[in-house]
Design a protein around this motif. Sequence first.
Motif, short mmCIF file in Angstrom:
data_model
loop_
_atom_site.label_atom_id
_atom_site.label_comp_id
_atom_site.label_asym_id
_atom_site.label_seq_id
_atom_site.Cartn_x
_atom_site.Cartn_y
_atom_site.Cartn_z
N TRP A 149 0.88 -1.19 0.00
CA TRP A 149 0.00 0.00 0.00
C TRP A 149 0.91 1.23 0.00
O TRP A 149 1.34 1.70 1.05
CB TRP A 149 -0.91 0.00 1.22
N PRO A 150 1.25 1.75 -1.18
CA PRO A 150 2.33 2.74 -1.32
C PRO A 150 1.92 4.16 -0.95
O PRO A 150 1.97 5.08 -1.76
CB PRO A 150 2.69 2.63 -2.80
N HIS A 151 1.51 4.35 0.30
CA HIS A 151 1.09 5.67 0.77
C HIS A 151 1.67 5.94 2.14
O HIS A 151 1.61 5.09 3.03
CB HIS A 151 -0.44 5.77 0.82
N CYS A 152 2.22 7.14 2.32
CA CYS A 152 2.79 7.52 3.61
C CYS A 152 1.72 8.22 4.45
O CYS A 152 1.04 9.13 3.98
CB CYS A 152 3.98 8.47 3.41
N TYR A 153 1.59 7.78 5.68
CA TYR A 153 0.55 8.30 6.56
C TYR A 153 1.04 8.26 8.01
O TYR A 153 2.01 7.58 8.35
CB TYR A 153 -0.72 7.47 6.44
N VAL B 213 -6.02 10.15 10.96
CA VAL B 213 -5.17 9.70 9.86
C VAL B 213 -4.73 10.93 9.07
O VAL B 213 -5.58 11.67 8.57
CB VAL B 213 -5.90 8.70 8.95
N ARG B 214 -3.42 11.13 8.96
CA ARG B 214 -2.88 12.28 8.22
C ARG B 214 -2.10 11.80 7.01
O ARG B 214 -1.32 10.85 7.09
CB ARG B 214 -1.98 13.14 9.12
N ASN B 215 -2.31 12.47 5.90
CA ASN B 215 -1.58 12.17 4.66
C ASN B 215 -0.27 12.93 4.68
O ASN B 215 -0.24 14.16 4.61
CB ASN B 215 -2.42 12.58 3.45
N ILE B 216 0.84 12.22 4.80
CA ILE B 216 2.16 12.86 4.72
C ILE B 216 2.84 12.44 3.42
O ILE B 216 4.06 12.48 3.28
CB ILE B 216 3.03 12.51 5.94
N ASN B 217 1.99 12.02 2.48
CA ASN B 217 2.43 11.57 1.16
C ASN B 217 2.49 12.77 0.21
O ASN B 217 1.98 13.84 0.51
CB ASN B 217 1.42 10.54 0.63
N SER C 31 -6.90 7.21 -0.72
CA SER C 31 -8.24 6.94 -0.18
C SER C 31 -8.20 5.69 0.69
O SER C 31 -7.38 4.79 0.48
CB SER C 31 -9.26 6.75 -1.31
N PHE C 32 -9.11 5.61 1.65
CA PHE C 32 -9.17 4.45 2.53
C PHE C 32 -10.59 4.29 3.09
O PHE C 32 -11.36 5.26 3.16
CB PHE C 32 -8.17 4.56 3.68
N SER C 33 -10.92 3.09 3.48
CA SER C 33 -12.13 2.84 4.26
C SER C 33 -11.70 2.47 5.68
O SER C 33 -10.52 2.22 5.94
CB SER C 33 -12.97 1.73 3.63
N PHE C 34 -12.69 2.41 6.58
CA PHE C 34 -12.33 2.32 8.00
C PHE C 34 -13.49 1.77 8.80
O PHE C 34 -14.66 1.95 8.44
CB PHE C 34 -11.98 3.73 8.51
N ILE D 62 -12.74 7.67 2.44
CA ILE D 62 -12.16 8.98 2.73
C ILE D 62 -10.98 9.22 1.78
O ILE D 62 -10.13 8.34 1.60
CB ILE D 62 -11.65 9.04 4.18
N THR D 63 -10.94 10.37 1.17
CA THR D 63 -9.81 10.76 0.33
C THR D 63 -9.10 11.95 0.97
O THR D 63 -9.73 12.97 1.27
CB THR D 63 -10.26 11.13 -1.09
N LEU D 64 -7.81 11.79 1.21
CA LEU D 64 -7.01 12.85 1.82
C LEU D 64 -5.98 13.37 0.83
O LEU D 64 -5.22 12.60 0.24
CB LEU D 64 -6.28 12.33 3.07
N LYS D 65 -5.94 14.67 0.67
CA LYS D 65 -4.89 15.29 -0.10
C LYS D 65 -3.65 15.43 0.78
O LYS D 65 -3.74 15.30 2.00
CB LYS D 65 -5.35 16.67 -0.59
N PRO D 66 -2.47 15.68 0.20
CA PRO D 66 -1.26 15.85 1.02
C PRO D 66 -1.46 16.88 2.12
O PRO D 66 -1.95 17.99 1.88
CB PRO D 66 -0.22 16.31 0.00
N GLY D 67 -1.14 16.47 3.35
CA GLY D 67 -1.26 17.36 4.50
C GLY D 67 -2.61 17.34 5.18
O GLY D 67 -2.76 17.87 6.28
N GLU D 68 -3.63 16.73 4.56
CA GLU D 68 -4.96 16.70 5.16
C GLU D 68 -5.06 15.60 6.22
O GLU D 68 -4.32 14.61 6.19
CB GLU D 68 -6.04 16.50 4.11
#
Length: 325
Positions: free
Chosen positions: A149-153, A173-177, A182-185, A302-308
């Motif tokens: 899962w190639p996403h930094c968080y 959950v913070r996007n530091i990518n 996007s993710f479900s939870f 949920i979709t997070l942009k960088p920094g969200e």
Amino acid sequence: MGHSATAWDQNSVLEVVKDWNGIDQVVLRVPRGASAQVSLHGGQVVSWKNERVKNSCSLAARHELWSIEMIFIDSFVQAMFKPPKAMRGGIPICFPQFGNCGSLEQHGFARNKMWSIDYDPPPLRNDDDKEKVSVDLLLKPSEDDLKCWPHCYEFRLRVSLATNGVLTMISRVRNINGKPFSFSFAYHTYLSVSDIRQSLPTHKRFTEQGDAVTFESEEMTLHIRNLIHVLATLVDRIYLGSPNVIAVLDHEKKRTFLIKKKGLPDVVVWNPWEKKSKSITDLGDEYKQMVCVDGAVVERPITLKPGEEWTGRLDISAIPSTHFI
């Protein structure tokens, strides 16, 4: 915060102990007798004891108070559980995938990973930490995680126990990518009930399966007894866009679980029932004593942009059912 008990009462206790596999668990206790245990394996709540009842001993001619377990952990699991397999029961964290709706393992990998205590978490808005004992946990992706899962968080989890026994879980959950993801939870909450054939949720704006599940404007109530009597089979349902207050009535014990959620639009209700439970090696006949009622994000990930950052909160309390019947 890391782990702390506020100054309101020095009888509040937080300690770190080892489980039978040598894995750290954080124990939270408050003066009135409620307690909770959180395993660093999966960031999973594995115990929540709330109600206090009198236990009499005729030989000693005295009464003493003891707490009752509110969440379900299969007794067989405690004998056979070994990481990296997730423990069945308690409150597992389903992230970044719920169920099998994706390319990852079922319910994602967060529940199978080792978390760490977060000793310096960023401030948490709108969280009243008065009269609570809390622990903050942190999960970051490893190099192996990034391969699947190639996403930094950064996933921060705060588990709190209030003096009145209310259990609170707040996930951030913070996007530091460098790109959106996007993710479900879900908080996959295993509630302990007297007999699933006697208990389930309700509401009046919408009725399903003979009032087993009813909806009003602000609340969802789950009548376990009615739902199981109607279905008498596997219960595996997702209620989309559900109310933010859920009541689960256990008629035999005259106890109601009150679940409040924020940032979690959906509710999942699950019990494998007899046929399915036979194929689950770490459950078996004990399906009768549990029902899962999950605050979740399923329909619209949920979709997070960088920094969200996204926040999802769950508060669970146990009160007499007469308040709702």
